[in-house]
Design a protein around this motif. Structure first.
Motif, PDB file in Angstrom:
ATOM      1  N   TRP A 154       0.831  -1.211   0.000  1.00 48.57           N
ATOM      2  CA  TRP A 154       0.000   0.000   0.000  1.00 48.57           C
ATOM      3  C   TRP A 154       0.857   1.250   0.000  1.00 48.57           C
ATOM      4  CZ3 TRP A 154      -4.556   0.615  -1.666  1.00 48.57           C
ATOM      5  CH2 TRP A 154      -5.501  -0.392  -1.560  1.00 48.57           C
ATOM      6  N   ILE A 156       7.165   6.671  -7.349  1.00 46.35           N
ATOM      7  CA  ILE A 156       7.109   6.080  -6.010  1.00 46.35           C
ATOM      8  C   ILE A 156       8.106   6.762  -5.084  1.00 46.35           C
ATOM      9  CG2 ILE A 156       7.565   3.971  -4.696  1.00 46.35           C
ATOM     10  CD1 ILE A 156       6.430   2.417  -7.130  1.00 46.35           C
ATOM     11  N   ILE A 207       1.991   1.789  -3.525  1.00 46.46           N
ATOM     12  CA  ILE A 207       0.897   2.238  -4.386  1.00 46.46           C
ATOM     13  C   ILE A 207       0.547   3.692  -4.112  1.00 46.46           C
ATOM     14  CG2 ILE A 207      -1.566   1.927  -4.879  1.00 46.46           C
ATOM     15  CD1 ILE A 207      -1.083  -1.104  -4.421  1.00 46.46           C
TER      16      ILE A 207
END
Length: 85
Positions: free
Chosen positions: A5, A33, A8
């Motif tokens: 998570w 990211i 993401i």
């Protein structure tokens, strides 16, 4: 599962910051990211406010990622303008 998570949500925050700034983040998805995770670290200095998703406070994280992208693009621009002799 929280690590997935984090990747993401960090990617989404980095992608949104890139859209807001109108700049591509070097490194594609990995760059998004990294920008999202580092932006959330920078945004942590602004405090814990706004909606929280997977240990990320979205608004401070987004502001931190925008600042990070601005700094990286400034550094990349200054490095690209040099000529070697």
């Amino acid at each position: 599962m929280s690590f997935i998570w984090m990747l993401i949500v960090g990617g989404i925050i980095g992608w949104l910051a890139g859209l807001i700034m109108g700049r591509d983040i070097p490194g594609g998805i990995i760059g998004n990211i990294i920008a999202g995770i580092l932006g959330s670290w920078l945004g942590g200095f602004l405090g814990d406010w706004g909606p929280k998703v997977s240990d990320f406070y979205v608004l401070p994280s987004l502001i931190g990622a925008i600042v990070l992208i601005a700094i990286v693009s400034l550094v990349m621009r200054s490095m690209g303008g040099r000529t070697r002799s």
